[in-house]
Design a protein around this motif. Structure first.
Motif, PDB file in Angstrom:
ATOM      1  N   LYS A   1       0.912  -1.319  -0.018  1.00 52.12           N
ATOM      2  CA  LYS A   1       0.025  -0.165  -0.102  1.00 52.12           C
ATOM      3  C   LYS A   1       0.815   1.394   0.015  1.00 52.12           C
ATOM      4  CE  LYS A   1      -4.030   2.086   2.487  1.00 52.12           C
ATOM      5  NZ  LYS A   1      -4.749   2.041   3.650  1.00 52.12           N
ATOM      6  N   GLN A   2       0.485   2.170  -0.915  1.00 54.47           N
ATOM      7  CA  GLN A   2       1.411   3.443  -0.872  1.00 54.47           C
ATOM      8  C   GLN A   2       0.521   4.649  -0.691  1.00 54.47           C
ATOM      9  OE1 GLN A   2       4.179   3.086  -4.461  1.00 54.47           O
ATOM     10  NE2 GLN A   2       3.026   1.223  -4.853  1.00 54.47           N
TER      11      GLN A   2
ATOM     12  N   ALA B   1      11.391  14.799   0.010  1.00 49.90           N
ATOM     13  CA  ALA B   1      12.577  14.073   0.987  1.00 49.90           C
ATOM     14  C   ALA B   1      11.929  13.385   1.923  1.00 49.90           C
ATOM     15  CB  ALA B   1      13.548  15.000   1.330  1.00 49.90           C
ATOM     16  N   TYR B   2      10.710  13.885   2.713  1.00 51.61           N
ATOM     17  CA  TYR B   2       9.905  13.202   3.553  1.00 51.61           C
ATOM     18  C   TYR B   2       9.277  12.119   3.148  1.00 51.61           C
ATOM     19  CZ  TYR B   2       6.422  12.408   6.946  1.00 51.61           C
ATOM     20  OH  TYR B   2       5.391  11.871   8.149  1.00 51.61           O
ATOM     21  N   SER B   3       8.688  12.485   2.029  1.00 46.43           N
ATOM     22  CA  SER B   3       7.750  11.492   1.237  1.00 46.43           C
ATOM     23  C   SER B   3       8.666  10.128   0.940  1.00 46.43           C
ATOM     24  CB  SER B   3       7.171  11.826  -0.009  1.00 46.43           C
ATOM     25  OG  SER B   3       6.373  12.941   0.089  1.00 46.43           O
ATOM     26  N   PHE B   4      10.107  10.251   0.452  1.00 44.82           N
ATOM     27  CA  PHE B   4      10.675   9.100   0.061  1.00 44.82           C
ATOM     28  C   PHE B   4      11.186   8.346   1.168  1.00 44.82           C
ATOM     29  CE2 PHE B   4      10.216  10.910  -4.285  1.00 44.82           C
ATOM     30  CZ  PHE B   4      10.253   9.841  -5.060  1.00 44.82           C
ATOM     31  N   LEU B   5      11.697   9.311   2.483  1.00 45.25           N
ATOM     32  CA  LEU B   5      12.144   8.624   3.413  1.00 45.25           C
ATOM     33  C   LEU B   5      11.137   7.985   4.263  1.00 45.25           C
ATOM     34  CD1 LEU B   5      14.732  11.481   4.483  1.00 45.25           C
ATOM     35  CD2 LEU B   5      14.956   9.219   3.461  1.00 45.25           C
ATOM     36  N   THR B   6       9.877   8.309   4.296  1.00 48.71           N
ATOM     37  CA  THR B   6       8.966   7.706   5.287  1.00 48.71           C
ATOM     38  C   THR B   6       8.029   6.514   4.491  1.00 48.71           C
ATOM     39  OG1 THR B   6       7.316   9.458   4.673  1.00 48.71           O
ATOM     40  CG2 THR B   6       9.015   9.748   6.680  1.00 48.71           C
ATOM     41  N   ASP B   7       7.894   6.474   3.405  1.00 49.29           N
ATOM     42  CA  ASP B   7       6.833   5.683   2.608  1.00 49.29           C
ATOM     43  C   ASP B   7       7.914   4.355   2.286  1.00 49.29           C
ATOM     44  OD1 ASP B   7       5.344   3.854   1.023  1.00 49.29           O
ATOM     45  OD2 ASP B   7       4.450   5.991   0.094  1.00 49.29           O
ATOM     46  N   PRO B   8       7.784   3.040   2.821  1.00 43.73           N
ATOM     47  CA  PRO B   8       8.267   1.984   2.653  1.00 43.73           C
ATOM     48  C   PRO B   8       8.508   1.617   0.907  1.00 43.73           C
ATOM     49  CG  PRO B   8       7.034   1.730   4.564  1.00 43.73           C
ATOM     50  CD  PRO B   8       6.384   3.091   3.845  1.00 43.73           C
TER      51      PRO B   8
END
Length: 275
Positions: free
Chosen positions: A61-62, A268-275
């Protein structure tokens, strides 16, 4: 841009329905076919109603992220039958428009530094179709080892014009932002500065939406230049700009950076926190 379009027109003509089979079909691209089809896939998501990018290569899930926006928006213009053909045509109209914009803005940027029309044109040709001296490698090494600008659109501007419009658009917007930055220096102690401030912010943000790394590169360039100017004033007071002007420029850049930096932080936040 006309010359870059002729090979695609030839390919389209050779790929008439009567010549195609289930296993042989023109994708719409002549190099970097995998990348090209990934852009069509992103446009397809936009056509199907998506606004956020989600990877097709995971069943997890994204949340989705606001990325590759130009292709998502282009997809909104397509629909109905012949979707693939529509998306390919839209892609190439985008490629032509972004390429023309990049060439024209590059010339406008050169006008800030070169007084001679002749040398502006020479510089424009070198920037548009030149790739540096990498070709010299071919004289001394195995031809199988190609110079970077022979296959990297980021290093070789012509390849961006030939097949990657988001890079052309991002470069045009980054140069527009730099032009506005120069105008801020010229109008630093006048009210006209505010107009260039907002233009800088808009071009900076749009460059980041086209290709996030361009917003980062622009941030580094502006900060580095301001540090150099501040250092010059600190050590060589008689040869540097006035304190009021330097302060006005720094404040302008700080205000102009709010939206672009918010985009960079969000990305940056999106790429670091979304597995």
């Amino acid at each position: 841009m006309v010359l870059t379009t002729i090979p695609y027109l030839i390919a389209f003509q050779k790929a008439l329905p009567s010549d195609q089979t289930p296993t042989w079909r023109f994708s719409g691209f002549l190099f970097g076919v995998e990348d090209g089809n990934s852009y069509i896939a992103k446009m397809r998501r936009g056509m199907e109603g998506e606004w956020f990018f989600r990877s097709s290569y995971s069943g997890m899930k994204q949340k989705g992220v606001l990325a590759v926006l130009p292709y998502t928006l282009l997809g909104k213009l397509a629909g109905g039958k012949g979707a693939h053909e529509q998306l390919v045509v839209l892609f190439h109209w985008f490629r032509i428009g972004a390429g023309l914009s990049c060439i024209l803005v590059t010339y406008r940027f050169l006008c800030e530094f070169l007084l001679s029309t002749y040398w502006r044109r020479v510089a424009l040709v070198l920037i548009t179709i030149g790739g540096g001296l990498g070709w010299l490698i071919l004289l001394f090494r195995d031809p199988k080892v190609l110079p970077l600008e022979f296959y990297s659109p980021e290093a070789f501007g012509f390849l961006s014009l030939y097949g990657l419009p988001h890079l052309s658009l991002a470069r045009a917007l980054m140069l527009l932002a730099l032009i506005e930055y120069l105008k801020i220096w010229e109008t630093a102690v006048t009210t006209e500065r505010n107009v260039h401030l907002w233009r800088l912010s808009a071009a900076w943000l749009a460059a980041g939406l086209s290709q996030p790394i361009q917003a980062g590169i622009l941030s580094i360039l502006l900060v580095f230049h301001l540090i150099v100017e501040a250092t010059k004033r600190w050590y060589w007071r008689t040869f540097s700009v006035k304190k009021a002007k330097l302060k006005a420029v720094i404040l302008s850049v700080v205000w102009a950076s709010c939206l672009p930096l918010a985009l960079l932080i969000y990305t940056a936040y999106s790429f670091l926190t979304d597995p």
